[in-house]
Design a protein around this motif. Structure first.
Motif, PDB file in Angstrom:
ATOM      1  N   LEU A 131       2.265  -9.783  -7.648  1.00  0.00           N
ATOM      2  CA  LEU A 131       2.952  -8.643  -7.043  1.00  0.00           C
ATOM      3  C   LEU A 131       2.669  -8.602  -5.557  1.00  0.00           C
ATOM      4  N   ASP A 132       3.650  -8.151  -4.772  1.00  0.00           N
ATOM      5  CA  ASP A 132       3.376  -7.941  -3.359  1.00  0.00           C
ATOM      6  C   ASP A 132       2.813  -6.537  -3.158  1.00  0.00           C
ATOM      7  N   LEU A 133       2.531  -6.177  -1.907  1.00  0.00           N
ATOM      8  CA  LEU A 133       1.832  -4.928  -1.631  1.00  0.00           C
ATOM      9  C   LEU A 133       2.647  -3.695  -1.998  1.00  0.00           C
ATOM     10  N   SER A 134       3.966  -3.847  -2.104  1.00  0.00           N
ATOM     11  CA  SER A 134       4.820  -2.725  -2.495  1.00  0.00           C
ATOM     12  C   SER A 134       4.909  -2.569  -4.003  1.00  0.00           C
ATOM     13  N   GLY A 135       4.298  -3.504  -4.752  1.00  0.00           N
ATOM     14  CA  GLY A 135       4.371  -3.457  -6.207  1.00  0.00           C
ATOM     15  C   GLY A 135       5.537  -4.226  -6.776  1.00  0.00           C
ATOM     16  N   THR A 136       6.295  -4.905  -5.936  1.00  0.00           N
ATOM     17  CA  THR A 136       7.431  -5.702  -6.391  1.00  0.00           C
ATOM     18  C   THR A 136       6.942  -7.010  -7.012  1.00  0.00           C
ATOM     19  N   THR A 137       7.520  -7.373  -8.137  1.00  0.00           N
ATOM     20  CA  THR A 137       7.134  -8.605  -8.819  1.00  0.00           C
ATOM     21  C   THR A 137       7.681  -9.818  -8.084  1.00  0.00           C
ATOM     22  N   VAL A 138       6.782 -10.712  -7.681  1.00  0.00           N
ATOM     23  CA  VAL A 138       7.169 -11.943  -7.007  1.00  0.00           C
ATOM     24  C   VAL A 138       7.430 -13.049  -8.022  1.00  0.00           C
TER      25      VAL A 138
END
Length: 386
Positions: free
Chosen positions: A103-110
């Protein structure tokens, strides 16, 4: 991750790390915020906030996102989290597979992945996790200094307890200090939790629990677990084993039985029989076909769930109870619709905007995503021990 619970900061130097977490958490929750607004929300001086903002900008965790006019004076610079400023790696260990998520810092799944596991002994597992992490970070182009930490989740209970040796445990780990093993092998910040706790945090970060400060999350794994969030904080217990709800007794057809024996995938397998494990696709198909054996299980499971909900409501006083994990959404929806909710509950009130019982939205990967969410949760939430 929205939160109606405002956590106050303080100015003493010894609380700087706590204040830093509070500032970053408020920026993340609001989307964008200015210095003066943050200072008012946390009860900090504008200078203290300015110093923290400078540090966060220097580390690439936040960035300037324009200005906003608020009253007299110059427009206030707004700050927001930089999604590429940090990443969290999550690992869910099951008896037969390892699930990973970045996950990136915004909580979006990479990225996410599933890897079969034929040997789940501790040494084999930690070596495999290290390899998977290196591979996923390289594929996403993430450099090591941008990795905030690794979250590890596995079925509980941790350590040898009176519940060890049950069919839903991860066998062979009772005598292993899992945290020490992962810290030695992986390095960096390690967050360790059971799968239900991680799933609860996943719903708070990106799911249906955004904006809800106190709730319980009933997690369907192989067995049944419970994650408890109180005033925005995870309740882990003295040894990390809070929430072993699957072993709480409820009244079954023949007398008291563990909740897990009536409300879990293991209990469905026991009722339907067969040697092949029932995967989620098969369970969903059986539900759509109105299989009589599954309908019988659902009737009993809803009754058992009603007893569990009453217990959890009167002990925890949650804003809502959420169901999720490795169970088809169709079955969870049916349980939510048919669960008998007692009127003799503190949650039987008219001033709560949230339903007493609802389905989560993070799906079957909720514990894996939650493992990474453990890392983000620590970054955004002031901890009692810091």
């Amino acid at each position: 991750m929205k939160s109606e619970t405002q956590i106050k900061g303080s100015n003493p130097l010894r609380s700087r790390n706590r204040n830093r977490q509070a500032v970053l958490g408020h920026i993340q929750a609001a989307g964008t915020m200015g210095r003066a607004e943050i200072a008012r929300a946390l009860g900090l001086s504008t200078q203290a906030v300015s110093n923290i903002i400078a540090d966060l900008l220097g580390e690439g965790l936040i960035l300037e996102k324009g200005t906003r006019i608020a009253g007299r004076g110059l427009p206030a610079v707004q700050y927001g989290v930089d999604p590429k400023g940090g990443y969290a790696f999550g690992v869910e260990i099951r008896p037969d597979a390892i699930f990973t998520a970045l996950l990136d810092l915004s909580g979006t799944t990479v990225d996410t992945a599933r890897t079969e596991l034929t040997d789940n002994s501790p040494d084999i597992v930690v070596g495999r996790v290290l390899s998977l992490r290196e591979r996923m970070l390289e594929a996403a182009g993430v450099v090591d200094d941008r990795l905030l930490g690794t979250g590890i989740v596995m079925p509980g209970p941790f350590g040898k307890t009176g519940l060890s040796g049950r069919s839903s445990d991860l066998q062979g780990w009772e005598d292993t200090n899992a945290r020490a093993l992962f810290e030695t092998t992986l390095g960096g910040a390690i967050e360790l939790s059971n799968d239900a706790n991680a799933a609860a945090l996943s719903e708070r970060l990106t799911g249906v629990a955004q904006g809800i400060g106190s709730y319980a999350f009933v997690y369907f794994g192989k067995g049944l677990g419970l994650g408890i969030i109180s005033e925005g904080r995870l309740v882990s217990g003295a040894f990390g084993n809070a929430g072993e709800v699957g072993h709480v007794p409820v009244l079954g057809p023949g007398g008291p039985v563990p909740l897990e024996s009536m409300l879990s995938r293991v209990s469905i397998q026991s009722l339907i029989g067969g040697s092949d494990p029932l995967d989620l696709e098969t369970l969903d198909r059986l539900f759509r076909e109105r299989d009589s054996r599954l309908l019988d299980w659902l009737s009993r499971a809803a009754e058992a769930l009603g007893q569990a909900v009453l217990l959890l409501e009167n002990i925890l006083d949650p804003q809502t109870i959420i169901l999720g994990g490795a169970m088809p959404g169709s079955i969870i929806d049916h349980l939510v619709e048919t669960c008998p909710l007692s009127t003799s509950s503190v949650s039987n009130r008219h001033d709560n905007p949230f339903p007493r019982l609802q389905r989560g939205t993070c799906g079957r990967m909720t514990a894996t995503l939650g493992a990474a969410s453990l890392v983000l949760h620590r970054a955004f939430t002031p901890q009692q021990d810091t």
